[in-house]
Design an enzyme around this catalytic site. Structure first.
Site, PDB file in Angstrom:
ATOM      1  N   PRO A   2       0.838  -1.185   0.000  1.00 38.68           N
ATOM      2  CA  PRO A   2       0.000   0.000   0.000  1.00 38.68           C
ATOM      3  C   PRO A   2       0.882   1.247   0.000  1.00 38.68           C
ATOM      4  CG  PRO A   2      -0.633  -1.528   1.730  1.00 38.68           C
ATOM      5  CD  PRO A   2       0.700  -1.935   1.243  1.00 38.68           C
ATOM      6  N   GLU A   3       0.589   2.141  -0.908  1.00 38.13           N
ATOM      7  CA  GLU A   3       1.316   3.401  -0.977  1.00 38.13           C
ATOM      8  C   GLU A   3       0.439   4.477  -0.349  1.00 38.13           C
ATOM      9  OE1 GLU A   3       3.010   3.878  -4.924  1.00 38.13           O
ATOM     10  OE2 GLU A   3       2.834   1.727  -5.241  1.00 38.13           O
ATOM     11  N   LYS A  51       3.369   6.566   4.690  1.00 38.97           N
ATOM     12  CA  LYS A  51       2.604   5.330   4.522  1.00 38.97           C
ATOM     13  C   LYS A  51       2.272   4.681   5.862  1.00 38.97           C
ATOM     14  CE  LYS A  51       5.214   4.568   0.271  1.00 38.97           C
ATOM     15  NZ  LYS A  51       6.252   3.741  -0.367  1.00 38.97           N
ATOM     16  N   ARG A 268      13.705  -3.116  -8.339  1.00 40.96           N
ATOM     17  CA  ARG A 268      12.244  -3.215  -8.392  1.00 40.96           C
ATOM     18  C   ARG A 268      11.768  -3.391  -9.821  1.00 40.96           C
ATOM     19  NH1 ARG A 268      10.138  -0.883  -3.792  1.00 40.96           N
ATOM     20  NH2 ARG A 268       8.385  -2.222  -4.298  1.00 40.96           N
TER      21      ARG A 268
END
Length: 278
Positions: A2-3, A51, A268
């Site tokens: 979750p950002e 976050k 990433r």
DNA sequence: CTAGGATCCTGTCAGC
DNA sequence: TGCTGACAGGATCCTA
């Protein structure tokens, strides 16, 4: 996972269910998922720092929640409200084997699920929240940051790929893997570009893009949530509607039709249009 | 100080 | 079917 937009969506959604409700007990199913000693008290509010969420109690204590990659918060009472890493946990029987902590309220239960155990809940006195190591180091969010401030930070790390640097929460706060790819695409900047080769004008573009992609996501309830709470239990695919590059490898670029490629940057998975991003 | 890579952990999926 | 390696919407720690 979750950002910022997902975490903000969870914050707003949870307010309705737990504010003014009393936390009466805690069950810790995984030791490393809960730091400190369990606390009780009535919920005064929920704050967000990047976050991370902070649940403030009237007992003088607070619970900081960081979902990291696979965390979820699922409130189960008269109705269910779920957010975080998308999975069937949102609609399945709980607790299950991914449930790490159970926060018991007077009229419902808040499950903290976390497949990979990277996330955590940390109890601390409310007065110490802002001195917490993680929170203290956070940079400004894109809406508060000026282009010259970001530009200066990028120049300080001129030898690094721009994507890796904007994922650093001490440089700019809130972006994660999805919104970094989306913002770089919107700004026309290749994620492997060295920070030293990003101009002030491009930094401005990037900042505007970051605000826009996250604003859009927040106003639609986060890329992974909303649709998941539907009564019929179907999985939402909001990401597909909103993402221009993320998880779109092999599909045509929305701007030029060129094939979206997936590469690896700063460790990433990274999605780009090689024609639109230089 | 920077830059790059390993690491925490579980689950899933592609390829053999 | 079973095994293996790669990878995953995050952040920190270690090394050079």
């Amino acid at each position: 996972m979750p950002e910022l937009p997902e975490v903000e969506t969870i914050r707003r959604g949870l307010l309705k269910y737990i504010v003014k409700k009393k936390l009466v007990g805690t069950e810790v199913l995984c030791e490393k998922s809960f730091i400190g000693e369990p606390v009780c008290g009535k919920v005064l509010g929920i704050r967000r720092f990047g976050k991370a969420l902070v649940i403030d109690l009237d007992s003088g204590f607070s619970l900081m929640v960081h979902l990291r990659m696979t965390g979820q918060l699922i409130y189960d009472g008269k109705e269910r409200y779920a957010g975080g890493h998308p999975s069937d946990n949102f609609v399945s029987e709980l607790p299950n084997k991914q449930t790490r902590v159970i926060l018991k309220f007077e009229d419902g239960v808040l499950y903290f699920n976390d497949q990979r155990k990277f996330g955590f809940i940390k109890a601390m006195p409310t007065s110490e929240v802002e001195q917490d190591g993680f929170i203290r180091k956070l940079a400004k969010e894109p809406w508060e940051m000026k282009a010259d401030e970001l530009y200066e930070k990028l120049q300080r790390r001129k030898g690094s790929c721009v994507k890796g640097v904007i994922l650093d929460q001490t440089v700019i706060c809130g972006l994660g893997n999805i919104y970094a790819d989306e913002a770089l695409f919107m700004a026309g900047i290749h994620p492997e570009r060295k920070c030293g080769k990003v101009s002030l004008a491009e930094t401005e573009q990037l900042l505007m893009a970051a605000r826009e992609v996250m604003d859009r996501s927040i106003s639609s309830g986060g890329s992974t949530m909303a649709t998941y709470v539907k009564a019929d239990g179907t999985k939402g695919d909001y990401l597909e509607l909103f993402a221009q590059v993320f998880h779109r490898e092999g599909q045509p670029c929305v701007k030029c039709g060129n094939e979206i490629k997936k590469i690896r940057v700063a460790g990433r998975g990274t999605h780009i249009c090689e024609r639109c991003q230089k």
